[in-house]
Write an enzyme that holds these catalytic residues in place. Structure first.
Site, PDB file in Angstrom:
ATOM      1  CB  THR A  46      -0.956  -0.008   1.200  1.00  0.00           C
ATOM      2  OG1 THR A  46      -1.706  -1.233   1.186  1.00  0.00           O
ATOM      3  CG2 THR A  46      -1.922   1.158   1.167  1.00  0.00           C
ATOM      4  CE1 TYR A 134       0.365  -9.068   2.127  1.00  0.00           C
ATOM      5  CE2 TYR A 134       2.248  -7.654   1.670  1.00  0.00           C
ATOM      6  CZ  TYR A 134       0.919  -7.973   1.480  1.00  0.00           C
ATOM      7  OH  TYR A 134       0.147  -7.218   0.640  1.00  0.00           O
ATOM      8  CE  LYS A 162      -1.552  -7.423   4.458  1.00  0.00           C
ATOM      9  NZ  LYS A 162      -0.912  -6.224   3.837  1.00  0.00           N
ATOM     10  CB  VAL A 204      -2.262  -5.993   7.923  1.00  0.00           C
ATOM     11  CG1 VAL A 204      -1.339  -4.893   7.396  1.00  0.00           C
ATOM     12  CG2 VAL A 204      -1.564  -6.780   9.035  1.00  0.00           C
TER      13      VAL A 204
END
Length: 296
Positions: A46, A134, A162, A204
């Site tokens: 992001t 992740y 995540k 998250v």
């Protein structure tokens, strides 16, 4: 590693000429802290990490750590598809003072599960920082399977994952196979409540830039046993979650932040911002405001 119920994957503010805007970054940090973020992730997807140079990442992380000033944990995205580069980035994050690191599954080179284990194990052995794995198959093409995550969870400083696989069955398998000290976070805002319902720990989030406090109220309602209220909040949030992923991330959330008066600038190529007003996002924001009583 306690990153709370909501860790916000922070966007990277840019100036009109595409440089990192540190003035806007400081304003954004303060906005996130008062709007429901228990921790923040810097230089993640992001945050447009693929377009940031190594020196930009170090400079941005150093700035965020300084300005946060221990108010909430700061997690540095240091993973890449190069194990040695990830180790170097992790060492930089450790020197700067990050509270933890997030390691994405290696993209493009498509390692098998043995390679994934070896990659994360090699990085973990080179740092004392707690690690958030992740898993995002939609971007990396590979899936970090539950058995591999469970094996990695036995490494002392790998403390959470995540899961952006969107697969609740996979998340359930990880929760079932790991000890109580290992945390499982959703990488999809829309799965926050379903994941909590099967024993997960939080999210998250991207949408927390806009509705962090409302998401915290939803989580609180669920944990306090007010499940019908939590479900109503989830339904009220869902159209906005959908709108904020209606174009490549973080284009929609940067657009929405501007609508909320939080200036963060545009995106870097190869991403392209909207040419003008976005009806989908504008409508979702307006409808959400009209449903504010749901969160009272």
């Amino acid at each position: 590693m306690d990153i709370g119920r909501i860790s916000t994957a922070m966007v990277t503010p840019f100036t009109a000429d595409g440089a990192i805007d540190y003035v806007r970054t400081e304003h954004l940090i303060d906005h996130l802290i008062v709007n429901g973020s228990d921790s923040i992730v810097v230089c993640g997807t992001t945050g447009e990490s693929p377009t940031l140079t190594a020196s930009e990442k170090a400079s941005l992380l150093s700035f965020v750590v300084e300005k946060v000033n221990k108010r909430i944990p700061v997690i540095a995205g240091t993973g890449s598809n190069s194990t040695s580069e990830s180790i170097d980035s992790t060492r930089v994050a450790e020197r700067i003072g990050a509270d933890g690191i997030m390691l994405v599954t290696p993209y493009y080179n498509k390692p098998d599960q043995k390679g994934l284990f070896a990659h994360f194990n090699a990085i973990a052995s080179e740092t004392a920082l707690p690690i958030l794995l992740y898993n995002i198959p939609g971007r990396s093409v590979i899936n970090l399977l539950p058995a591999t995550t469970i094996a990695l969870s036995r490494i002392k400083n790998i403390r959470a994952t995540k899961e952006a696989s969107g697969n609740l069955e996979q998340m359930a398998a990880i929760i079932e196979g790991t000890d109580t000290g290992f945390a499982v976070y959703s990488g999809d805002d829309g799965l926050t409540l379903p994941l909590l319902a099967i024993g997960g720990d939080g999210v998250v989030s991207v949408s927390a830039h806009i509705v962090g406090n409302e998401m915290q109220k939803m989580i609180a309602a669920f944990t306090e046993g007010r499940t019908k209220k939590a479900a109503a909040m989830h339904r009220a949030l869902t159209p906005l979650f959908t709108a904020l992923f209606s174009a490549p991330n973080p284009v929609p959330v940067k657009y929405a932040l501007e609508k909320f008066g939080i200036q963060v600038g545009g995106v870097r190529l190869p991403l392209i911002g909207f040419d003008g007003p976005n009806t989908h996002i504008d409508t979702a924001l307006a409808n959400f405001k009209r449903n504010a009583q749901t969160f009272a």
